[in-house]
Design a protein around this motif. Sequence first.
Motif, PDB file in Angstrom:
ATOM      1  N   PRO A   7       0.816  -1.220   0.000  1.00 14.64           N
ATOM      2  CA  PRO A   7       0.000   0.000   0.000  1.00 14.64           C
ATOM      3  C   PRO A   7       0.851   1.273   0.000  1.00 14.64           C
ATOM      4  CG  PRO A   7      -0.019  -1.019   2.165  1.00 14.64           C
ATOM      5  CD  PRO A   7       0.680  -1.969   1.238  1.00 14.64           C
ATOM      6  N   ARG A   8       2.077   1.183   0.418  1.00 18.66           N
ATOM      7  CA  ARG A   8       2.932   2.364   0.523  1.00 18.66           C
ATOM      8  C   ARG A   8       3.414   2.847  -0.850  1.00 18.66           C
ATOM      9  NH1 ARG A   8       3.692   6.430   4.050  1.00 18.66           N
ATOM     10  NH2 ARG A   8       5.311   7.511   2.966  1.00 18.66           N
ATOM     11  N   ILE A   9       3.483   1.955  -1.825  1.00 19.28           N
ATOM     12  CA  ILE A   9       3.979   2.330  -3.155  1.00 19.28           C
ATOM     13  C   ILE A   9       3.119   3.438  -3.754  1.00 19.28           C
ATOM     14  CG2 ILE A   9       4.308   1.526  -5.518  1.00 19.28           C
ATOM     15  CD1 ILE A   9       5.098  -1.173  -4.406  1.00 19.28           C
ATOM     16  N   ARG A  10       1.817   3.283  -3.684  1.00 15.91           N
ATOM     17  CA  ARG A  10       0.906   4.284  -4.249  1.00 15.91           C
ATOM     18  C   ARG A  10       1.098   5.634  -3.571  1.00 15.91           C
ATOM     19  NH1 ARG A  10      -4.108   5.033  -6.892  1.00 15.91           N
ATOM     20  NH2 ARG A  10      -5.484   6.439  -5.781  1.00 15.91           N
ATOM     21  N   GLN A  11       1.239   5.650  -2.266  1.00 15.18           N
ATOM     22  CA  GLN A  11       1.449   6.904  -1.539  1.00 15.18           C
ATOM     23  C   GLN A  11       2.758   7.571  -1.959  1.00 15.18           C
ATOM     24  OE1 GLN A  11       1.222   5.317   2.432  1.00 15.18           O
ATOM     25  NE2 GLN A  11      -0.802   6.196   2.753  1.00 15.18           N
ATOM     26  N   ASP A  12       3.819   6.789  -2.100  1.00 11.89           N
ATOM     27  CA  ASP A  12       5.118   7.332  -2.496  1.00 11.89           C
ATOM     28  C   ASP A  12       5.056   7.943  -3.891  1.00 11.89           C
ATOM     29  OD1 ASP A  12       6.117   6.449  -0.080  1.00 11.89           O
ATOM     30  OD2 ASP A  12       7.116   4.692  -0.916  1.00 11.89           O
ATOM     31  N   ILE A  13       4.404   7.261  -4.816  1.00  9.92           N
ATOM     32  CA  ILE A  13       4.294   7.769  -6.184  1.00  9.92           C
ATOM     33  C   ILE A  13       3.458   9.046  -6.218  1.00  9.92           C
ATOM     34  CG2 ILE A  13       3.312   7.281  -8.463  1.00  9.92           C
ATOM     35  CD1 ILE A  13       4.190   4.338  -8.009  1.00  9.92           C
ATOM     36  N   ASN A  61      12.770  14.355   3.388  1.00  3.74           N
ATOM     37  CA  ASN A  61      12.211  14.122   4.713  1.00  3.74           C
ATOM     38  C   ASN A  61      11.335  12.875   4.748  1.00  3.74           C
ATOM     39  OD1 ASN A  61      11.831  14.967   7.457  1.00  3.74           O
ATOM     40  ND2 ASN A  61       9.761  15.580   6.879  1.00  3.74           N
ATOM     41  N   ALA A  62      10.809  12.478   3.608  1.00  2.00           N
ATOM     42  CA  ALA A  62       9.931  11.309   3.537  1.00  2.00           C
ATOM     43  C   ALA A  62      10.697  10.003   3.309  1.00  2.00           C
ATOM     44  CB  ALA A  62       8.904  11.509   2.430  1.00  2.00           C
ATOM     45  N   ILE A  63      11.982  10.063   3.117  1.00  2.00           N
ATOM     46  CA  ILE A  63      12.768   8.864   2.792  1.00  2.00           C
ATOM     47  C   ILE A  63      12.587   7.723   3.797  1.00  2.00           C
ATOM     48  CG2 ILE A  63      15.134   7.962   2.590  1.00  2.00           C
ATOM     49  CD1 ILE A  63      15.843  10.538   1.085  1.00  2.00           C
ATOM     50  N   PRO A  64      12.618   7.969   5.116  1.00  2.00           N
ATOM     51  CA  PRO A  64      12.500   6.823   6.041  1.00  2.00           C
ATOM     52  C   PRO A  64      11.201   6.049   5.915  1.00  2.00           C
ATOM     53  CG  PRO A  64      13.289   8.743   7.216  1.00  2.00           C
ATOM     54  CD  PRO A  64      12.888   9.211   5.837  1.00  2.00           C
ATOM     55  N   LYS A  65      10.159   6.688   5.416  1.00  2.00           N
ATOM     56  CA  LYS A  65       8.864   6.018   5.314  1.00  2.00           C
ATOM     57  C   LYS A  65       8.640   5.368   3.964  1.00  2.00           C
ATOM     58  CE  LYS A  65       6.968   9.507   8.309  1.00  2.00           C
ATOM     59  NZ  LYS A  65       6.488  10.846   8.203  1.00  2.00           N
ATOM     60  N   MET A  66       9.555   5.581   3.038  1.00  5.70           N
ATOM     61  CA  MET A  66       9.352   5.070   1.685  1.00  5.70           C
ATOM     62  C   MET A  66       9.483   3.562   1.618  1.00  5.70           C
ATOM     63  SD  MET A  66      11.015   7.821  -0.792  1.00  5.70           S
ATOM     64  CE  MET A  66      10.293   9.426  -0.952  1.00  5.70           C
ATOM     65  N   TYR A  67       8.785   3.036   0.655  1.00  7.74           N
ATOM     66  CA  TYR A  67       8.777   1.594   0.432  1.00  7.74           C
ATOM     67  C   TYR A  67      10.140   1.137  -0.062  1.00  7.74           C
ATOM     68  CZ  TYR A  67       7.676  -2.881  -1.643  1.00  7.74           C
ATOM     69  OH  TYR A  67       7.676  -4.204  -1.966  1.00  7.74           O
ATOM     70  N   GLY A  68      10.577   0.011   0.429  1.00  2.03           N
ATOM     71  CA  GLY A  68      11.825  -0.588  -0.029  1.00  2.03           C
ATOM     72  C   GLY A  68      11.646  -2.085  -0.159  1.00  2.03           C
ATOM     73  N   PRO A  69      12.643  -2.754  -0.699  1.00  2.00           N
ATOM     74  CA  PRO A  69      12.530  -4.203  -0.830  1.00  2.00           C
ATOM     75  C   PRO A  69      12.453  -4.877   0.540  1.00  2.00           C
ATOM     76  CG  PRO A  69      14.750  -3.485  -1.326  1.00  2.00           C
ATOM     77  CD  PRO A  69      13.922  -2.252  -1.149  1.00  2.00           C
ATOM     78  N   ALA A  70      11.860  -6.036   0.569  1.00  2.00           N
ATOM     79  CA  ALA A  70      11.744  -6.780   1.825  1.00  2.00           C
ATOM     80  C   ALA A  70      13.139  -7.187   2.312  1.00  2.00           C
ATOM     81  CB  ALA A  70      10.887  -8.014   1.618  1.00  2.00           C
ATOM     82  N   PRO A  71      13.436  -6.927   3.580  1.00  2.00           N
ATOM     83  CA  PRO A  71      14.757  -7.304   4.099  1.00  2.00           C
ATOM     84  C   PRO A  71      14.900  -8.818   4.237  1.00  2.00           C
ATOM     85  CG  PRO A  71      13.394  -6.431   5.858  1.00  2.00           C
ATOM     86  CD  PRO A  71      12.617  -6.271   4.584  1.00  2.00           C
ATOM     87  N   ARG A  72      16.125  -9.286   4.060  1.00  2.00           N
ATOM     88  CA  ARG A  72      16.387 -10.724   4.180  1.00  2.00           C
ATOM     89  C   ARG A  72      16.501 -11.153   5.641  1.00  2.00           C
ATOM     90  NH1 ARG A  72      21.238 -10.739  -0.039  1.00  2.00           N
ATOM     91  NH2 ARG A  72      21.804  -9.155   1.440  1.00  2.00           N
ATOM     92  N   THR A  73      17.034 -10.257   6.470  1.00  2.00           N
ATOM     93  CA  THR A  73      17.210 -10.589   7.887  1.00  2.00           C
ATOM     94  C   THR A  73      16.858  -9.369   8.730  1.00  2.00           C
ATOM     95  OG1 THR A  73      19.504  -9.838   7.971  1.00  2.00           O
ATOM     96  CG2 THR A  73      19.132 -12.149   7.324  1.00  2.00           C
ATOM     97  N   LEU A  74      16.798  -9.563  10.026  1.00  2.00           N
ATOM     98  CA  LEU A  74      16.562  -8.454  10.943  1.00  2.00           C
ATOM     99  C   LEU A  74      17.713  -7.455  10.868  1.00  2.00           C
ATOM    100  CD1 LEU A  74      14.888  -7.116  13.118  1.00  2.00           C
ATOM    101  CD2 LEU A  74      16.041  -8.560  14.807  1.00  2.00           C
ATOM    102  N   HIS A  75      18.938  -7.949  10.724  1.00  2.00           N
ATOM    103  CA  HIS A  75      20.100  -7.068  10.600  1.00  2.00           C
ATOM    104  C   HIS A  75      19.964  -6.179   9.361  1.00  2.00           C
ATOM    105  CE1 HIS A  75      24.150  -5.520  10.579  1.00  2.00           C
ATOM    106  NE2 HIS A  75      24.335  -6.025   9.364  1.00  2.00           N
TER     107      HIS A  75
END
Length: 146
Positions: A7-13, A61-75
């Motif tokens: 759902p975040r992709i639409r908001q970012d675009i 300023n919006a970068i931290p909330k932007m959609y990114g690929p799913a992380p592989r690990t918690l790290h």
Amino acid sequence: MSQTHHPRIRQDILFGIKLAAVMVGGALLLTLARKQGWIDQESVTRAFNVILGLALAAYSNAIPKMYGPAPRTLHHATLAQAVRRVTSWALTLAFLVWSALWAFAPREVAQVGSVVAVGAGVAVMFGYLIWKATRPASSGDGPRTP
């Protein structure tokens, strides 16, 4: 990709499109004002650079909330969030300095200073990324001391 999964992709675009519309609208209004003789070319250049800097600061300023690929690990998730946060801070401040320089500094200072400000923001971003990515993963036994 469906909206239910990301759902975040639409908001970012939409946010990016809105900022682009503000920049284009500002440029058109400045062009109109120049053609009508209300402002001179120097004012157009300065005003557009202020608009550009503020729009890019808002986007940064919006970068931290932007959609990114799913992380592989918690790290990886922790690393990505930390890098996004520092990138956001560095670039937001850099573009606010850009806008302030174009609004208030002499033209020669604004031209050089704005590039230096953004260059410093990018250097902080890459420096933090390299520093953070080369550190060993935390063992989870509490906070690290420097």
